[in-house]
Design a protein around this motif. Structure first.
Motif, PDB file in Angstrom:
ATOM      1  N   THR A  10       4.849  -5.085  -6.163  1.00 48.46           N
ATOM      2  CA  THR A  10       5.965  -4.632  -5.322  1.00 48.46           C
ATOM      3  C   THR A  10       5.574  -4.530  -3.863  1.00 48.46           C
ATOM      4  N   GLY A  11       4.305  -4.748  -3.545  1.00 45.37           N
ATOM      5  CA  GLY A  11       3.843  -4.597  -2.166  1.00 45.37           C
ATOM      6  C   GLY A  11       3.505  -3.166  -1.816  1.00 45.37           C
ATOM      7  N   MET A  12       3.583  -2.251  -2.816  1.00 47.07           N
ATOM      8  CA  MET A  12       3.283  -0.858  -2.545  1.00 47.07           C
ATOM      9  C   MET A  12       1.813  -0.667  -2.175  1.00 47.07           C
ATOM     10  N   GLY A  13       0.899  -1.412  -2.854  1.00 43.07           N
ATOM     11  CA  GLY A  13      -0.530  -1.278  -2.578  1.00 43.07           C
ATOM     12  C   GLY A  13      -0.858  -1.643  -1.151  1.00 43.07           C
ATOM     13  N   SER A  14      -0.244  -2.717  -0.631  1.00 43.48           N
ATOM     14  CA  SER A  14      -0.511  -3.118   0.754  1.00 43.48           C
ATOM     15  C   SER A  14      -0.045  -2.051   1.732  1.00 43.48           C
ATOM     16  N   ARG A  15       1.122  -1.414   1.442  1.00 51.39           N
ATOM     17  CA  ARG A  15       1.602  -0.360   2.317  1.00 51.39           C
ATOM     18  C   ARG A  15       0.673   0.852   2.271  1.00 51.39           C
ATOM     19  N   PHE A  16       0.180   1.135   1.065  1.00 46.87           N
ATOM     20  CA  PHE A  16      -0.791   2.226   0.951  1.00 46.87           C
ATOM     21  C   PHE A  16      -2.035   1.939   1.800  1.00 46.87           C
ATOM     22  N   ILE A  17      -2.548   0.728   1.684  1.00 47.48           N
ATOM     23  CA  ILE A  17      -3.761   0.364   2.431  1.00 47.48           C
ATOM     24  C   ILE A  17      -3.517   0.532   3.925  1.00 47.48           C
ATOM     25  N   GLY A  18      -2.353   0.061   4.402  1.00 46.04           N
ATOM     26  CA  GLY A  18      -2.042   0.201   5.822  1.00 46.04           C
ATOM     27  C   GLY A  18      -2.015   1.651   6.262  1.00 46.04           C
ATOM     28  N   GLY A  19      -1.441   2.526   5.436  1.00 40.20           N
ATOM     29  CA  GLY A  19      -1.393   3.946   5.790  1.00 40.20           C
ATOM     30  C   GLY A  19      -2.774   4.583   5.799  1.00 40.20           C
ATOM     31  N   PHE A  20      -3.600   4.196   4.817  1.00 39.47           N
ATOM     32  CA  PHE A  20      -4.948   4.766   4.761  1.00 39.47           C
ATOM     33  C   PHE A  20      -5.801   4.287   5.928  1.00 39.47           C
ATOM     34  N   VAL A  21      -5.627   3.016   6.330  1.00 42.16           N
ATOM     35  CA  VAL A  21      -6.380   2.497   7.481  1.00 42.16           C
ATOM     36  C   VAL A  21      -5.983   3.245   8.749  1.00 42.16           C
ATOM     37  N   VAL A  51     -11.962  10.312   1.845  1.00 39.24           N
ATOM     38  CA  VAL A  51     -10.782  10.198   0.965  1.00 39.24           C
ATOM     39  C   VAL A  51      -9.987   8.924   1.243  1.00 39.24           C
ATOM     40  N   PRO A  52      -9.548   8.666   2.506  1.00 43.27           N
ATOM     41  CA  PRO A  52      -8.803   7.410   2.712  1.00 43.27           C
ATOM     42  C   PRO A  52      -9.634   6.168   2.433  1.00 43.27           C
ATOM     43  N   LEU A  53     -10.946   6.192   2.722  1.00 39.79           N
ATOM     44  CA  LEU A  53     -11.779   5.016   2.441  1.00 39.79           C
ATOM     45  C   LEU A  53     -11.815   4.730   0.941  1.00 39.79           C
ATOM     46  N   SER A  54     -11.978   5.774   0.132  1.00 38.03           N
ATOM     47  CA  SER A  54     -12.027   5.563  -1.314  1.00 38.03           C
ATOM     48  C   SER A  54     -10.702   5.001  -1.831  1.00 38.03           C
ATOM     49  N   LEU A  55      -9.601   5.464  -1.284  1.00 34.19           N
ATOM     50  CA  LEU A  55      -8.304   4.944  -1.727  1.00 34.19           C
ATOM     51  C   LEU A  55      -8.100   3.503  -1.263  1.00 34.19           C
ATOM     52  N   ILE A  56      -8.597   3.162  -0.064  1.00 37.02           N
ATOM     53  CA  ILE A  56      -8.521   1.760   0.385  1.00 37.02           C
ATOM     54  C   ILE A  56      -9.311   0.868  -0.564  1.00 37.02           C
ATOM     55  N   VAL A  57     -10.534   1.319  -0.949  1.00 28.02           N
ATOM     56  CA  VAL A  57     -11.352   0.533  -1.885  1.00 28.02           C
ATOM     57  C   VAL A  57     -10.631   0.357  -3.200  1.00 28.02           C
ATOM     58  N   SER A  58     -10.024   1.452  -3.711  1.00 28.04           N
ATOM     59  CA  SER A  58      -9.334   1.369  -5.003  1.00 28.04           C
ATOM     60  C   SER A  58      -8.140   0.421  -4.933  1.00 28.04           C
ATOM     61  N   GLU A  59      -7.286   0.560  -3.885  1.00 29.36           N
ATOM     62  CA  GLU A  59      -6.101  -0.286  -3.777  1.00 29.36           C
ATOM     63  C   GLU A  59      -6.487  -1.737  -3.500  1.00 29.36           C
TER      64      GLU A  59
END
Length: 578
Positions: free
Chosen positions: A534-545, A474-482
C-alpha cells in the motif's frame, strides 16, 4: 582571644623548656656521638658493600637459576628419558637448542652410569670422586671443567652444575648441565659502574674457583690471606677487611648466589682512613659550638613538628583517606595539641558527617529510581510480548493472505520496537546503545520471520561500531525494519539466478553515518499479487528519516535496488534535548 593567647603562651613555654632540657646534655652527646657515628658509618659501609655485591651477583644468578631449574626438570623426567639412549639424546638436544645457553645435559643413575646424555655418550663414572661425593652427600654442586668423561675435548672451560635426585629421601642419581665459562664472564664484565669492585670471584662450596672477571691467571695471589674459600662459604654473607696473599690491604665481601653451592667474592679497595682521622682531630673542637647551635635548632624544629606540623599532617592524611574511600580515620591528637587545631579537627568531623549523610540520601534516591526504571522496563517488555503474542494468534486464525500480510507486518514492527527496548534496557549507562548490535538484532529478527522454503536468498551484513542515543536509536531501528521488510517483499533473482540482500551501517565522515539496504531485482521470489503493498512502509521510512534529521537516496542500477539513508550522529546535548 584570652584562650588563644593562653594557648600560644603555653606553646612558647613548652618550646623553651624543651630547649633548656636539651642543651644541658648536648656536650656529652657531642663527645659520644663521634664514636657512634664511626660505628654507624662502618655498618652502613658493610651493608652497602653487601648490597652492591648482591646486585652484581644477581646479574649472573639468573643463569645459574635457569641451570638449576633445567637440571631439576631433567632429573624429574629421568625415568621417561631413560627409555632409550636415542630418545634421551633427541629430547635433550632439542631442549639445549631451545635454551641456547647450555652446552651439555645428562643424567647419572644411582650406579654411576652416564647413559642419558645430549651427545649420545654412555660412560661409567662410578670411580670418579665427583660421583662418590654426590652419592655420599647429595646436594647441588658446581665445578669448572676443562675435560669430562662425556666430552673428552672442550674448546673452552665450562661450568658444570649437578643437582641430586632423591627418591624417598635416598640418592637416586643426579642430573648435570653445563654452560661455557666465557658466557658467565661476559655477564660479569657487563657491569661498568664507577663503584664496581676491583675483582669478582665466583667459587663453589668446596673452595674451587669457577670464574673471575680478571681471568684465572694469578688469581690465587688476590684471594684473602688465612681465610680459605671453603671457610668463607661456610660463614655465609659477610664483609671483612684483611690482606690478600700478595700482602695488599683489601676489603672483601661474600654473598651467596645459590645457597650451599655457589658464592661470589668481591674485592674492594679500602678507603684511606689516615686523613679522615686527622680531619676529625681538628674538626671536633670547632664543631662543638656548631653542634650546640644546631641542637637547639633541632629541638625547636621537633617541638614545632610535634605540636603543630604533625597534627596538621595527620588532619591532611584523614582528608585524603576520606576523599579516596569515604572513610573517617581515627584521631591521634592528644591533650597537648593546640586548641586551634582541635577546633579544626572538630569542624572536619562535622563536615564529613554532613557529606556522608547527604551521599547516603543521594544513593537511596538513585537506588529507588533504578528499581522504578527496572520495573518500567519489565512492564514494557511484557506489554510488547503480549501484543506480539496476540498478533500471532490473530495471524494463525486469519484466512486471507492480505490479512495475514498486514498482521505479519504489524508484528514485525512490534518486534522491532521490542528489540530497541531490549537494547536500551541492557545498556550499562541507560543512555545509549551500540548501533551495530541493534541493527544486527533487528535484521536477524526480520529475516527469521520472513525466510521460508520458498524464500531462499543470501544476506551480506557490514556494520561499524558507534553509539546512538534513544532519540535516534528508535527511528533508526524502525527504518531498518521497514526497509528490510520492503527489500524482502520485492527481492528478485539476479542475472546469476541468485537472490541477494545487502545491509550496511557505517560512518562515512566524522559525525555522519549512512545506512544502506539493497536487494537484487528481477523475477520476484514472492507472488507479485501478494507482494504488492500500500506504500505505507515508504511513508513510515520517510517520517522516521525526518526524525533522524537525515535524507534518503534511492538508486536502481545494475540489477540492484538500493535505499540509502544519510543522517548525523547526534551529540549528547542534542540527543538529550538539552
Amino acid at each position: 582571644m584570652p584562650n588563644q593567647r593562653y594557648q600560644m603562651r603555653g606553646l612558647g613555654a613548652k618550646i623553651a623548656s624543651m630547649l633548656a632540657i636539651a642543651l644541658l646534655p648536648i656536650g656529652l652527646i657531642a663527645m659520644l656521638q663521634n664514636v657512634e657515628l664511626a660505628r654507624e658509618a662502618n655498618r652502613r659501609d658493610e651493608a652497602n658493600l653487601i648490597s652492591r655485591t648482591s646486585s652484581i651477583a644477581a646479574e649472573q644468578e639468573d643463569l645459574l637459576q635457569r641451570a638449576v631449574g633445567a637440571a631439576q626438570v631433567i632429573g624429574t623426567m629421568a625415568p621417561t628419558l631413560s627409555i632409550s639412549q636415542s630418545y634421551c639424546e633427541r629430547t635433550l638436544q632439542g631442549y639445549l637448542a631451545e635454551a641456547q645457553v647450555f652446552t651439555f645435559a645428562g643424567f647419572v643413575d644411582a650406579e654411576g652410569h652416564l647413559n642419558c646424555t645430549s651427545n649420545g655418550a654412555d660412560v661409567d663414572i662410578s670411580a670418579l670422586d665427583s660421583y662418590q661425593q654426590m652419592r655420599d652427600a647429595p646436594r647441588i654442586r658446581a665445578r669448572l671443567l676443562t675435560r669430562s668423561p662425556a666430552a673428552p675435548t672442550i674448546d673452552s672451560p665450562e661450568i658444570l652444575l649437578s643437582v641430586p635426585v632423591l627418591r624417598n629421601g635416598n640418592y637416586d642419581g643426579h642430573s648435570s648441565i653445563t654452560f661455557r665459562q666465557d658466557l658467565f664472564l661476559s655477564r660479569l664484565l657487563e657491569d661498568e659502574a664507577s663503584d664496581h669492585p676491583n675483582e669478582i670471584v665466583i667459587f663453589n662450596a668446596d673452595g674451587d674457583i669457577l670464574a673471575s672477571d680478571l681471568g684465572m691467571d694469578g688469581i690465587e695471589d688476590r684471594l684473602p690471606l688465612y681465610r680459605p674459600l671453603e671457610m668463607l662459604a661456610s660463614d655465609g654473607e659477610q664483609v671483612f677487611r684483611g690482606r690478600s696473599r700478595a700482602k695488599d690491604d683489601e676489603v672483601f665481601s661474600v654473598v651467596s648466589m645459590i645457597p650451599g653451592a655457589i658464592y661470589a667474592l668481591a674485592i674492594w679497595t679500602p678507603p684511606t682512613a689516615k686523613w679522615i682521622a686527622i680531619l676529625k682531630s681538628f674538626a671536633a673542637p670547632l664543631l662543638f659550638p656548631v653542634i650546640m647551635w644546631g641542637g637547639s635548632l633541632l629541638v625547636a624544629y621537633f617541638a614545632v613538628e610535634r605540636l603543630v606540623i604533625r597534627p596538621i599532617r595527620h588532619l591532611r592524611a584523614r582528608m585524603l583517606v576520606f576523599m579516596r574511600s569515604r572513610t573517617v580515620g581515627e584521631s591521634s591528637l592528644d591533650r597537648h595539641t593546640p586548641a586551634e587545631l582541635l577546633d579544626m579537627e572538630e569542624t572536619w568531623n562535622r563536615l564529613t558527617e554532613s557529606v556522608l549523610h547527604d551521599e547516603a540520601e543521594l544513593e537511596d534516591m538513585v537506588r529507588e529510581k533504578a528499581v522504578l526504571l527496572k520495573e518500567v522496563h519489565h512492564r514494557v517488555k511484557n506489554n510488547l510480548q503480549l501484543i506480539s503474542s496476540m498478533l500471532g494468534l490473530r495471524l494463525r486464525k486469519a484466512k486471507s493472505e492480505d490479512a495475514k500480510a498486514a498482521l505479519k507486518d504489524i508484528q514485525g514492527r512490534v518486534m522491532s520496537l521490542a528489540t530497541v527496548h531490549q537494547s536500551l534496557s541492557q545498556t550499562s549507562e541507560q543512555s545509549g546503545v551500540a548501533a551495530r548490535d541493534l541493527t544486527r538484532a533487528i535484521v536477524q529478527n526480520v529475516i527469521a520471520a520472513s525466510r521460508t522454503q520458498e524464500m531462499s536468498f543470501q544476506v551480506e551484513e557490514d556494520y561499524e561500531t558507534f553509539f546512538l542515543f534513544p532519540d535516534q536509536a528508535v527511528p533508526l531501528s524502525l527504518i531498518v525494519s521497514e526497509g528490510l521488510t520492503n527489500a524482502i517483499k520485492y527481492i528478485g533473482y539476479s542475472a546469476e539466478g541468485i537472490a541477494r540482500l545487502k545491509i550496511s551501517l557505517r560512518e562515512e565522515d566524522e559525525g555522519l553515518a549512512v545506512l544502506e539496504i539493497a536487494n537484487t531485482v528481477g523475477e520476484r521470489l514472492v507472488n507479485e499479487e501478494v507482494s504488492e503493498g500500500t506504500g505505507m512502509g515508504s511513508r513510515f521510512i520517510g517520517g522516521f528519516v525526518s526524525q533522524l534529521g537525515g535524507r534518503i537516496e534511492v538508486d536502481e542500477a545494475d540489477g540492484w535496488y538500493k535505499l540509502r539513508v544519510h543522517f548525523p550522529i547526534a551529540e549528547f546535548d542534542e540527543a538529550a534535548g538539552l
